[in-house]
Design an enzyme around this catalytic site. Structure first.
Site, short mmCIF file in Angstrom:
data_model
loop_
_atom_site.label_atom_id
_atom_site.label_comp_id
_atom_site.label_asym_id
_atom_site.label_seq_id
_atom_site.Cartn_x
_atom_site.Cartn_y
_atom_site.Cartn_z
N ASP A 214 2.82 0.51 4.50
CA ASP A 214 2.32 -0.45 3.53
C ASP A 214 1.42 0.26 2.51
OD1 ASP A 214 1.98 -3.35 2.91
OD2 ASP A 214 -0.12 -2.92 3.31
N GLU A 276 6.02 2.19 0.92
CA GLU A 276 6.01 1.19 -0.17
C GLU A 276 5.30 1.88 -1.35
OE1 GLU A 276 4.29 -3.23 -1.30
OE2 GLU A 276 3.10 -1.86 -0.10
C1 GLC Z 1 1.85 -4.76 0.62
C2 GLC Z 1 2.59 -5.85 1.34
C3 GLC Z 1 1.99 -7.16 0.94
C4 GLC Z 1 0.53 -7.16 1.33
C5 GLC Z 1 -0.20 -5.99 0.71
C6 GLC Z 1 -1.55 -5.79 1.33
O1 GLC Z 1 2.07 -4.75 -0.73
O2 GLC Z 1 3.96 -5.77 1.09
O3 GLC Z 1 2.66 -8.24 1.51
O4 GLC Z 1 -0.08 -8.36 0.90
O5 GLC Z 1 0.50 -4.80 0.92
O6 GLC Z 1 -1.42 -5.29 2.63
#
Ligand code: GLC
Length: 532
Positions: A214, A276
């Site tokens: 994440d 991500e």
């Molecule tokens: C990422 C996740 C999202 C979350 C954020 C904070 O972007 O995909 O859903 O709110 O991180 O952890």
């Protein structure tokens, strides 16, 4: 079945299993509820593994199911090495891992290293021990600005709206790039790094095949936390403007952390990590998938592209360019739990569905790894939820100006005619399900050869069994305006897309699959086709 690195036999070198895998993202809250509380859970997933095998995906990605007060639906983790009772327990997780493997699929899980929950014991200790304590060093605590310290330490804003700083009782402020319940960790602290390694090993020892990291472009912060140009602000589904630097993200020191992660994974052959990475510039993106960092990087360029041949082609070219020099495969995503579902982005209704079908074939024809977001195989649209139902912190944090991400997180309809369509024994799911989803259930779509589900099943089957999908490179053909056609250089598969208003002649070849009815041997508007 292709030979993969973890099923070695004598013969030429084999590719790792994830090299061209199709991953299925399970948004755990919304997939299937086994205990009747209206929220999806691990046993629910286990009960539907047969469906996922039938669909034909290679691997799962589970969103966070760890102990959490659920301020951001599990992305606020209070204990990264335990299952939240809402979703089950460790024994249920172990059963899920074993059964997923028995169904011939891999299982990967989310890892949330940028921040913890404010209920995490570390943060609670930091609050208790006060300014200047060693416990505060695991987070970013600072004095405020101005004579009484009542202004935040810098001008950064939170991704969910409002300032990225919250003041605590003793007057200090702490940094949170997301909700105030998600304090950012200080990644130069040895405890923080050691704890991540512990967490990785904990789940690897339980048999997971990998992680989705994440906010993999977060974590590291620039020294001194200077103010930034407010025009640089990145939103979740957007990118930094190249002219201004968003100091909150993509700091060079983050790469050390990815090297640390990689070192642990290298002790567990056959495991992988995907980051991500909301980083727009190709070169900066490529840095995350260098050979000693992450195996894959989430690429959001198809999410950002319009349904328009030029826009999609540009997204594809830029995505391939971003990984070209790294040896990492490209990844492709049309939707996830943070963005508006693509049926809706493409115009909604029949038009949006026709376009979504066309884009599914484009995506699945591309070289590399595909991520399918649960429900996209059913063609689910985003749902316009009433104000009272909204739960995403964005809604409150933006002063009710942004509705947030709940609309793409409505639970999956499995069977029957009325909500909750077999999702849960409870009549009501955690987000209200539309009364008109009876025609979108898995049950209905399995019976219908023309359904979105049948298209995905068919495409995944062909992708697995037909020749034509080899090689990492594409060759573009000349095509009429509003259209494109590419050929997989290694395998020979041709994919053509028509986003114009008129039918166009097909490239030569035998049709393997089309996203909609053909117009003689012409490719109709809003349609794509696979040929060999
Ligand atoms: C990422 C996740 C999202 C979350 C954020 C904070 O972007 O995909 O859903 O709110 O991180 O952890």
């Amino acid at each position: 079945m292709r030979r993969t690195a973890d099923s070695p036999e004598a013969g030429p070198p084999v590719s790792p299993w994830w090299q061209d895998a199709v991953f299925y993202q399970v948004y755990v809250r919304s997939f299937a509820d086994s205990d009747g509380d209206g929220v999806g859970d691990l046993e629910g997933i286990r009960s539907r593994l047969g469906y996922l095998e039938l669909l034909g995906v290679d691997a799962l990605w589970l969103t966070p199911f760890f102990r959490s007060p659920m301020a951001d639906h599990g992305y606020d983790v209070a204990d990264p090495r335990d299952v939240d009772p809402l979703f089950g327990d460790l024994a249920a997780f172990d059963r899920l891992v074993a059964d997923t493997h028995n169904h011939g699929m891999k299982i990967t899980i989310d890892l949330v290293p940028n921040h913890t929950s404010d209920q995490h014991p570390w943060f609670q200790e930091a609050l208790r021990t006060g300014p200047g304590s060693r416990e505060r060093e695991r987070y970013h605590f600072r004095d405020g600005l101005g004579p009484d310290g009542s202004a935040p330490p810098n001008n950064w804003t939170s991704v969910f709206g409002g300032p990225a700083w919250t003041r605590v009782r003793d007057g200090q402020w702490y940094l949170h790039l997301f909700a105030p319940q998600q304090p950012d960790l200080h990644w130069e602290h040895a405890d923080v790094r050691a704890d991540l390694v512990r967490t990785l090993r904990f789940w690897l020892d339980r048999g997971v095949d990998g992680f989705r990291i994440d906010v993999a472009h977060g974590m590291a912060k620039p020294p001194g936390l200077p103010d930034m140009d407010p025009r640089a602000v990145t939103v979740m589904a957007g990118s930094t403007s190249p002219d201004f630097v968003d100091l909150r993200f993509d700091n060079d020191e983050v790469h050390d952390i990815h090297r640390l992660i990689r070192k642990v994974l290298d002790d567990y052959p056959g495991t992988m990590a995907v980051g991500e990475i909301w980083v727009d510039e190709e070169e900066r993106f490529a840095a995350y998938v260098r050979p000693d960092e992450l195996h894959l990087g989430f690429n959001f360029k198809l999410v950002e592209a319009e349904f328009d041949a030029d826009s999609v082609r540009r997204a594809i070219d830029r995505s391939l360019a971003a990984v070209e020099s790294t040896g990492a495969p490209a990844t492709w995503t049309l939707s996830n739990h943070d963005v508006v579902r693509h049926v809706t982005r493409y115009g909604g209704g029949e038009l949006g569905t026709r376009r979504a079908r066309a884009m599914a074939l484009v995506e699945l024809a591309l070289p590399g790894v595909t991520y399918i977001y649960n429900g996209e195989e059913l063609g689910l649209p985003n749902v316009d939820l009433p104000d009272w139902a909204l739960q995403d912190p964005t809604w409150e944090r933006s002063g009710h100006t942004q509705r947030g991400r709940d609309g793409c997180r409505v639970p999956l309809p499995w069977e029957g005619e009325i909500p909750s369509y077999g999702f849960s024994r409870a009549g009501a799911a955690w987000l209200p399900m539309p009364p008109q989803w009876g025609s979108l259930t898995v049950e209905k779509q399995l019976e219908d050869p023309e359904s979105m589900l049948s298209l995905y099943r068919h495409a995944l089957e062909i992708r697995k069994t037909a020749q034509g999908f080899g090689g990492a490179e594409l060759e573009w053909y000349g095509a009429p305006p509003g259209c494109f056609a590419f050929r997989r250089k290694g395998g020979g598969l041709i994919c053509a897309l028509n986003t114009s208003a008129a039918s166009v002649p097909l490239p030569p070849g035998e049709i393997l699959l089309s996203s909609g009815p053909m117009d003689g041997n012409q490719l109709p508007p809003e349609t794509s086709v696979w040929l060999v």
